[in-house]
Motif scaffolding. Structure first.
Motif, PDB file in Angstrom:
ATOM      1  N   ASP A   1       8.118 -55.594  24.222  1.00  0.00           N
ATOM      2  CA  ASP A   1       8.745 -55.812  25.522  1.00  0.00           C
ATOM      3  C   ASP A   1       9.337 -54.487  25.994  1.00  0.00           C
ATOM      4  OD1 ASP A   1      10.183 -56.585  27.722  1.00  0.00           O
ATOM      5  OD2 ASP A   1      10.953 -58.416  26.813  1.00  0.00           O
ATOM      6  N   THR A   2       8.790 -53.962  27.078  1.00  0.00           N
ATOM      7  CA  THR A   2       9.232 -52.646  27.549  1.00  0.00           C
ATOM      8  C   THR A   2      10.095 -52.743  28.801  1.00  0.00           C
ATOM      9  OG1 THR A   2       7.150 -52.417  28.751  1.00  0.00           O
ATOM     10  CG2 THR A   2       7.260 -51.447  26.548  1.00  0.00           C
ATOM     11  N   ASN A   3      10.728 -53.900  29.005  1.00  0.00           N
ATOM     12  CA  ASN A   3      11.599 -54.090  30.162  1.00  0.00           C
ATOM     13  C   ASN A   3      13.035 -54.215  29.672  1.00  0.00           C
ATOM     14  OD1 ASN A   3      12.840 -54.914  32.546  1.00  0.00           O
ATOM     15  ND2 ASN A   3      11.077 -56.117  33.182  1.00  0.00           N
ATOM     16  N   ALA A   4      13.950 -53.515  30.327  1.00  0.00           N
ATOM     17  CA  ALA A   4      15.362 -53.605  29.936  1.00  0.00           C
ATOM     18  C   ALA A   4      15.872 -55.029  30.093  1.00  0.00           C
ATOM     19  CB  ALA A   4      16.194 -52.647  30.780  1.00  0.00           C
ATOM     20  N   ILE A   5      15.379 -55.734  31.122  1.00  0.00           N
ATOM     21  CA  ILE A   5      15.740 -57.137  31.329  1.00  0.00           C
ATOM     22  C   ILE A   5      14.681 -57.995  30.642  1.00  0.00           C
ATOM     23  CG2 ILE A   5      16.067 -58.975  33.019  1.00  0.00           C
ATOM     24  CD1 ILE A   5      17.015 -56.796  34.972  1.00  0.00           C
ATOM     25  N   LYS A   6      15.109 -58.808  29.710  1.00  0.00           N
ATOM     26  CA  LYS A   6      14.166 -59.569  28.885  1.00  0.00           C
ATOM     27  C   LYS A   6      14.365 -61.065  29.062  1.00  0.00           C
ATOM     28  CE  LYS A   6      13.789 -56.067  25.231  1.00  0.00           C
ATOM     29  NZ  LYS A   6      14.323 -54.976  26.022  1.00  0.00           N
ATOM     30  N   LYS A   7      13.276 -61.811  28.890  1.00  0.00           N
ATOM     31  CA  LYS A   7      13.379 -63.260  28.786  1.00  0.00           C
ATOM     32  C   LYS A   7      13.747 -63.590  27.347  1.00  0.00           C
ATOM     33  CE  LYS A   7      10.358 -65.273  32.305  1.00  0.00           C
ATOM     34  NZ  LYS A   7       9.162 -66.134  32.516  1.00  0.00           N
ATOM     35  N   LYS A   8      14.857 -64.299  27.186  1.00  0.00           N
ATOM     36  CA  LYS A   8      15.303 -64.650  25.842  1.00  0.00           C
ATOM     37  C   LYS A   8      15.693 -66.123  25.776  1.00  0.00           C
ATOM     38  CE  LYS A   8      17.089 -60.283  23.977  1.00  0.00           C
ATOM     39  NZ  LYS A   8      16.461 -60.396  22.665  1.00  0.00           N
ATOM     40  N   ARG A   9      15.539 -66.725  24.633  1.00  0.00           N
ATOM     41  CA  ARG A   9      16.033 -68.074  24.406  1.00  0.00           C
ATOM     42  C   ARG A   9      17.565 -68.028  24.307  1.00  0.00           C
ATOM     43  NH1 ARG A   9      11.443 -70.561  25.819  1.00  0.00           N
ATOM     44  NH2 ARG A   9       9.682 -69.813  24.594  1.00  0.00           N
ATOM     45  N   PHE A  10      18.202 -69.117  24.688  1.00  0.00           N
ATOM     46  CA  PHE A  10      19.659 -69.198  24.552  1.00  0.00           C
ATOM     47  C   PHE A  10      20.085 -68.868  23.119  1.00  0.00           C
ATOM     48  CE2 PHE A  10      19.536 -71.365  28.580  1.00  0.00           C
ATOM     49  CZ  PHE A  10      20.816 -71.270  29.105  1.00  0.00           C
ATOM     50  N   LYS A  11      19.332 -69.403  22.148  1.00  0.00           N
ATOM     51  CA  LYS A  11      19.726 -69.234  20.749  1.00  0.00           C
ATOM     52  C   LYS A  11      19.611 -67.792  20.259  1.00  0.00           C
ATOM     53  CE  LYS A  11      15.120 -70.711  19.208  1.00  0.00           C
ATOM     54  NZ  LYS A  11      14.377 -71.826  18.570  1.00  0.00           N
ATOM     55  N   GLU A  12      18.931 -66.943  21.033  1.00  0.00           N
ATOM     56  CA  GLU A  12      18.795 -65.537  20.647  1.00  0.00           C
ATOM     57  C   GLU A  12      19.984 -64.691  21.095  1.00  0.00           C
ATOM     58  OE1 GLU A  12      14.428 -64.038  20.796  1.00  0.00           O
ATOM     59  OE2 GLU A  12      14.640 -65.378  22.523  1.00  0.00           O
TER      60      GLU A  12
ATOM     61  N   LYS B   1      24.016 -76.781  23.522  1.00  0.00           N
ATOM     62  CA  LYS B   1      22.933 -77.739  23.782  1.00  0.00           C
ATOM     63  C   LYS B   1      21.684 -77.009  24.257  1.00  0.00           C
ATOM     64  CE  LYS B   1      25.724 -81.817  24.891  1.00  0.00           C
ATOM     65  NZ  LYS B   1      26.149 -82.754  25.968  1.00  0.00           N
ATOM     66  N   LYS B   2      21.871 -76.024  25.129  1.00  0.00           N
ATOM     67  CA  LYS B   2      20.736 -75.235  25.611  1.00  0.00           C
ATOM     68  C   LYS B   2      20.096 -74.452  24.460  1.00  0.00           C
ATOM     69  CE  LYS B   2      20.965 -76.358  29.942  1.00  0.00           C
ATOM     70  NZ  LYS B   2      19.886 -77.192  30.533  1.00  0.00           N
ATOM     71  N   ALA B   3      20.926 -74.020  23.532  1.00  0.00           N
ATOM     72  CA  ALA B   3      20.425 -73.243  22.395  1.00  0.00           C
ATOM     73  C   ALA B   3      19.519 -74.079  21.487  1.00  0.00           C
ATOM     74  CB  ALA B   3      21.591 -72.673  21.592  1.00  0.00           C
ATOM     75  N   GLN B   4      19.675 -75.399  21.553  1.00  0.00           N
ATOM     76  CA  GLN B   4      18.832 -76.283  20.740  1.00  0.00           C
ATOM     77  C   GLN B   4      17.481 -76.564  21.405  1.00  0.00           C
ATOM     78  OE1 GLN B   4      21.261 -79.754  20.114  1.00  0.00           O
ATOM     79  NE2 GLN B   4      22.723 -78.677  18.801  1.00  0.00           N
ATOM     80  N   SER B   5      17.371 -76.167  22.654  1.00  0.00           N
ATOM     81  CA  SER B   5      16.123 -76.393  23.398  1.00  0.00           C
ATOM     82  C   SER B   5      15.319 -75.091  23.465  1.00  0.00           C
ATOM     83  CB  SER B   5      16.429 -76.882  24.817  1.00  0.00           C
ATOM     84  OG  SER B   5      16.979 -75.814  25.590  1.00  0.00           O
ATOM     85  N   ASP B   6      14.203 -75.139  24.188  1.00  0.00           N
ATOM     86  CA  ASP B   6      13.358 -73.944  24.334  1.00  0.00           C
ATOM     87  C   ASP B   6      13.608 -73.227  25.663  1.00  0.00           C
ATOM     88  OD1 ASP B   6      12.063 -73.816  21.934  1.00  0.00           O
ATOM     89  OD2 ASP B   6      10.443 -75.155  22.539  1.00  0.00           O
TER      90      ASP B   6
END
Length: 352
Positions: free
Chosen positions: A2-13, A37-42
């Motif tokens: 991932d070469t973008n400073a802004i990344k798509k990440k899961r809540f749990k990350e 609760k969001k961290a338990q989802s995708d």
């Protein structure tokens, strides 16, 4: 990679204990439970991490009525900006996130997007309003009373910023504007080429900002004005490979064009350029002394083409003259519309 400073990440990350979230925990009772609760989802967020979380954006599709909002939201499919916070640090990060919201809205064919926000966040409210979000009403919750702002996809205001990212193709001029490869992707991050696998999209002001400033030596730029449209043309790095490597990548709308002699001093010139221009301060100082690139074009970065027509297509399919210099090359309406067609631009982004 991932070469973008802004990344798509899961809540749990993302670490909920980061100090970035302290104000959200204070403003919104139950924020921690909601987050867990969001961290338990995708579900994912857009996040910027730089010595801790610096930006966080959560978007959610809704299709429901909401009577906690006054006037009440009727049943409708909407894009909700669930959580939006940045640590302002002089890089125009807020603009980058606003662009992500609006791009997601049009990409997924939402008719409207909305955000609830406390009145104390006046800087963010000003930014939202600048790009077409309008005050709608109030939302009551356990957290208190928030203002509701909505952007409608179908509304047209005949204003470059309020209508953003729509482009009006009526009663204006169009042209092809050449940008050197070393500047291109730093200015237009969503128009990065697949071949630029190692190019890192940084958290810096001229990358994040919707407004861009570029300096050019094209003398015919003085014939263009506010509302005219520029097709961004990334030139080739390799000599002799232009037909296959030079590509049209983006659509911008002109905000204004100035001549360098209009500035009374170097400091005035520098103040105008520094946050929106890809050029470093020593380069700008050289441009000021030499006057080699006398025209400054200030424009909005509206659309990244889904398909990038190469020079060969622009000659053979669009009808551009390969014998001319493509610096600020005038385009007919027919040629411009053909580029939009080849670029597979969403029809909802075009005002006819």
């Amino acid at each position: 990679m991932d070469t973008n400073a802004i990344k798509k990440k899961r809540f749990k990350e993302i670490d909920l204990d980061d100090v970035f979230f302290d104000s959200l925990k204070a403003d919104y009772p139950g924020f921690e439970n909601w987050y867990l609760k969001k961290a338990q989802s995708d579900e994912y967020v857009f996040a910027l991490y730089d010595y801790g979380v610096q930006g966080f954006l959560y978007l959610k599709e809704e299709k429901e009525e909401d009577k906690s909002i006054n006037p009440a939201f009727k049943m409708k499919r909407r894009l909700k900006v669930g959580t939006f916070k940045i640590n302002a640090h002089g890089t125009k990060l807020g603009e980058r996130f606003i662009k992500i919201i609006i791009d997601e809205m049009y990409k997924n064919n939402f008719k409207e997007a909305y955000v609830t926000i406390f009145p104390k966040h006046d800087g963010l409210i000003e930014l939202l309003e600048r790009y077409g979000f309008r005050y709608y009403g109030k939302k009551s919750s356990e957290a208190g009373i928030e203002n509701v702002y909505v952007k409608y996809a179908d509304q047209i205001h005949n204003n470059l910023f309020l209508d953003y990212p729509k482009i009006n193709v009526k009663n204006n001029k169009k042209f092809l504007l050449s940008i050197y490869p070393k500047y291109h992707t730093r200015m237009f991050p969503d128009s990065k080429l697949k071949t630029e696998k190692d190019h890192y999209i940084e958290d810096i002001s001229f990358t994040n900002s919707v407004e861009k400033i570029y300096l050019s030596g094209a003398l015919n730029l003085n014939g263009y004005k506010k509302g005219d449209i520029a097709v961004i043309y990334r030139t080739s790095k390799t000599y002799g490979r232009a037909k296959y490597e030079s590509v049209a990548t983006s659509i911008c709308v002109v905000e204004e064009i100035k001549h360098i002699d209009e500035f009374e001093s170097y400091n005035d010139f520098l103040d105008y350029c520094i946050k929106y221009s890809v050029f470093k301060e020593d380069e700008l100082k050289g441009f000021w002394k030499e006057k080699k690139y006398p025209y400054l074009i200030r424009m909005l970065y509206n659309i990244a083409l889904n398909k990038r027509p190469i020079r060969k297509q622009l000659i053979e399919d669009v009808g551009l003259d390969e014998k001319e210099r493509w610096v600020a090359l005038p385009l007919t309406d027919e040629q411009f519309l053909r580029i939009l067609e080849l670029g597979e631009v969403n029809e909802n982004l075009i005002i006819y």
